[in-house]
Design a protein around this motif. Sequence first.
Motif, mmCIF file in Angstrom:
data_model
loop_
_atom_site.group_PDB
_atom_site.id
_atom_site.type_symbol
_atom_site.label_atom_id
_atom_site.label_comp_id
_atom_site.label_asym_id
_atom_site.label_seq_id
_atom_site.Cartn_x
_atom_site.Cartn_y
_atom_site.Cartn_z
ATOM 1 N N ALA A 11 36.903 9.339 44.276
ATOM 2 C CA ALA A 11 36.630 8.607 43.035
ATOM 3 C C ALA A 11 37.537 9.125 41.910
ATOM 4 C CB ALA A 11 35.169 8.736 42.646
ATOM 5 N N GLU A 12 37.648 10.437 41.792
ATOM 6 C CA GLU A 12 38.517 11.006 40.749
ATOM 7 C C GLU A 12 39.970 10.633 41.009
ATOM 8 O OE1 GLU A 12 39.707 15.263 38.609
ATOM 9 O OE2 GLU A 12 38.292 15.268 40.280
ATOM 10 N N ASN A 14 41.153 8.050 42.682
ATOM 11 C CA ASN A 14 41.355 6.614 42.459
ATOM 12 C C ASN A 14 41.373 6.277 40.966
ATOM 13 O OD1 ASN A 14 41.551 6.106 45.192
ATOM 14 N ND2 ASN A 14 39.377 5.617 45.407
ATOM 15 N N THR A 15 40.509 6.918 40.197
ATOM 16 C CA THR A 15 40.470 6.687 38.747
ATOM 17 C C THR A 15 41.772 7.152 38.111
ATOM 18 O OG1 THR A 15 38.073 6.987 38.787
ATOM 19 C CG2 THR A 15 39.140 7.113 36.641
ATOM 20 N N TYR A 16 42.257 8.293 38.562
ATOM 21 C CA TYR A 16 43.530 8.842 38.072
ATOM 22 C C TYR A 16 44.685 7.887 38.395
ATOM 23 C CZ TYR A 16 47.518 12.099 37.948
ATOM 24 O OH TYR A 16 48.723 12.700 37.698
ATOM 25 N N ASN A 18 44.548 4.725 39.067
ATOM 26 C CA ASN A 18 44.367 3.478 38.337
ATOM 27 C C ASN A 18 44.850 3.628 36.883
ATOM 28 O OD1 ASN A 18 43.294 0.785 37.745
ATOM 29 N ND2 ASN A 18 41.730 1.907 36.607
ATOM 30 N N ALA A 19 44.543 4.748 36.270
ATOM 31 C CA ALA A 19 44.940 4.957 34.873
ATOM 32 C C ALA A 19 46.460 4.932 34.723
ATOM 33 C CB ALA A 19 44.376 6.278 34.359
ATOM 34 N N ALA A 31 42.037 3.395 30.082
ATOM 35 C CA ALA A 31 41.804 3.986 31.404
ATOM 36 C C ALA A 31 41.895 5.511 31.358
ATOM 37 C CB ALA A 31 42.800 3.425 32.414
ATOM 38 N N SER A 34 38.767 6.789 29.702
ATOM 39 C CA SER A 34 37.651 6.686 30.657
ATOM 40 C C SER A 34 37.708 7.822 31.675
ATOM 41 C CB SER A 34 37.694 5.339 31.383
ATOM 42 O OG SER A 34 37.448 4.298 30.482
ATOM 43 N N PHE A 35 38.914 8.149 32.106
ATOM 44 C CA PHE A 35 39.075 9.254 33.052
ATOM 45 C C PHE A 35 38.550 10.553 32.432
ATOM 46 C CE2 PHE A 35 41.149 12.882 34.905
ATOM 47 C CZ PHE A 35 41.102 12.625 36.259
ATOM 48 N N ALA A 38 34.781 10.602 32.369
ATOM 49 C CA ALA A 38 34.201 10.735 33.701
ATOM 50 C C ALA A 38 34.458 12.111 34.314
ATOM 51 C CB ALA A 38 34.745 9.641 34.626
#
Length: 165
Positions: A11-12, A14-16, A18-19, A31, A34-35, A38
Amino acid sequence: MPRIRSHQGSAEYNTYQNAFAQKDPQAKASALESFLKAYPQSVVKAQILDSLIDTYQGLGDADKTLTRPHACSQVEPTNMKAIFWSVLIKKSQCGKTVNPETGLALTRRPVMMRQRWPEGPPAPKPAATSPDDWKKLTAGTYPAFHSAIALDDLVSKKDAKARHL
């Protein structure tokens, strides 16, 4: 530079990913913010904050650009980019409200350089920075630091000559 590996938490990771994949600067800033919310203790927090400085600066958002160097300097106190942008923005804001009769500032935004380093910037060279790169970096930033200190002296009338204005 720390990196998130895909096995450290999908999850971390993928979030990274994506940002940093965002093409629109506003979407990228959102993004990245948000990272940080989170994953406030992420190994790449300094890198995210550094990217936010660039993103907000590119958007021309001085207020948000100014908040990120402060956060970045808490994670990485000698981050020259964070120090530079903070000083440059505060310098541009220093004395924005001027008394029309005297031409002197009515309100003053203190310059971070004076608060952190009363005698000027000692920022030590980070171990990962080559001597040549450090020389180039300080040649470009130190004049701005000293200019901000001089403006702070003038506005606050710390300079003997400014006391007579």
